[in-house]
Write an enzyme that holds these catalytic residues in place. Structure first.
Site, PDB file in Angstrom:
ATOM      1  N   HIS A 103      21.122  -6.114 -14.504  1.00  0.00           N
ATOM      2  CA  HIS A 103      20.153  -6.546 -13.619  1.00  0.00           C
ATOM      3  C   HIS A 103      20.743  -7.790 -12.948  1.00  0.00           C
ATOM      4  CE1 HIS A 103      17.343  -5.776 -17.186  1.00  0.00           C
ATOM      5  NE2 HIS A 103      16.861  -4.684 -16.000  1.00  0.00           N
ATOM      6  N   LYS A 113       0.378  -3.992 -24.588  1.00  0.00           N
ATOM      7  CA  LYS A 113       1.934  -3.306 -25.052  1.00  0.00           C
ATOM      8  C   LYS A 113       2.748  -4.571 -25.423  1.00  0.00           C
ATOM      9  CE  LYS A 113       2.285   0.645 -22.267  1.00  0.00           C
ATOM     10  NZ  LYS A 113       3.120   1.109 -21.137  1.00  0.00           N
ATOM     11  N   ARG A 171      21.709   2.661 -12.610  1.00  0.00           N
ATOM     12  CA  ARG A 171      23.055   2.594 -13.173  1.00  0.00           C
ATOM     13  C   ARG A 171      23.729   3.992 -13.228  1.00  0.00           C
ATOM     14  NH1 ARG A 171      20.208   0.788 -18.571  1.00  0.00           N
ATOM     15  NH2 ARG A 171      19.097   2.313 -17.856  1.00  0.00           N
ATOM     16  N   SER A 221      18.732  -3.294 -21.789  1.00  0.00           N
ATOM     17  CA  SER A 221      18.184  -4.152 -22.519  1.00  0.00           C
ATOM     18  C   SER A 221      17.900  -3.794 -23.983  1.00  0.00           C
ATOM     19  CB  SER A 221      16.798  -4.668 -21.867  1.00  0.00           C
ATOM     20  OG  SER A 221      16.835  -5.132 -20.480  1.00  0.00           O
TER      21      SER A 221
END
Ligand code: PNS
Length: 186
Positions: free
Chosen positions: A16, A40, A91, A128
């Site tokens: 990131h 969430k 990516r 992540s």
């Protein structure tokens, strides 16, 4: 031209940071926006406030980068004031299909353009979720995330890291007294 870099950032990774740093040289301003959904909330490792704190610490050196959050549709956020374009990182080819769908949907429902920046290949395997997984076992994630994320992960899993360090320390030969060498001598 302004850009918005939306994501979950749970937590922000070196991939990131690579995309964001390069975007900050292209756009006049870049706003990193944590998109959150109250329903969430429990699914994330870090709370919204923790993620915002990490982001502020990690991006403080980038003058034209700001940090924000929004709970709702990205196109609704983009419609507020003059937000510019959506910035997303890619990516690998595997990211493309998902990102293509979202970019088309966002243009269809909100007439917002999306621009992609390819993350450097050294970050192509970093996400992540993988970083969280490695940290949950006390693994070394310092290369994969900015310092602020690494510190926050270390705090979150302090007991795991401590246990691992204690195990490593007790497996090391005692170099202070040379006890091992003298014990081995006849
Ligand atoms: O970091 P992520 O999880 O890949 O980010 C995905 C994100 C948060 C950018 C995307 O899920 C999003 O825009 N969510 C906000 C809700 C929304 O607008 N959904 C419609 C597009 S999927």
């Amino acid at each position: 031209m302004k850009a918005v870099f939306p994501g979950s950032f749970d937590p922000i990774t070196s991939g990131h940071m690579d995309v964001l740093t390069r975007a900050s040289r292209i756009f006049d301003t870049v706003t990193v926006t944590v998109m959150h959904n109250a329903r969430k909330q429990g699914r994330h490792l870090f709370t919204l406030d923790e993620r915002l704190d990490i982001l502020r610490a990690a991006t403080g050196h980038l003058e034209n980068v700001g940090v924000d959050s929004f709970g709702g549709l990205l196109v609704d956020y983009m419609a507020q004031e003059h937000k510019g374009i959506i910035l997303r990182g890619l990516r690998a080819v595997s990211d493309y299909e998902y990102e293509l769908q979202i970019a088309h949907l966002n243009r269809q429902i909100g007439e917002v353009e999306t621009v992609f920046i390819m993350a450097a290949t050294r970050w192509s395997f970093v996400s992540s979720s993988m970083v969280r997984e490695i940290a949950s076992y006390g693994g070394d994630i310092r290369e994969m995330v900015p310092r602020a994320s690494a510190e926050a992960l270390r705090l979150k899993y302090a007991d795991v890291y401590e246990e691992r360090e204690n195990a490593a320390a007790s497996a090391r030969p005692d170099t202070r007294t040379g006890a091992q060498e003298s014990a081995a001598e006849p």
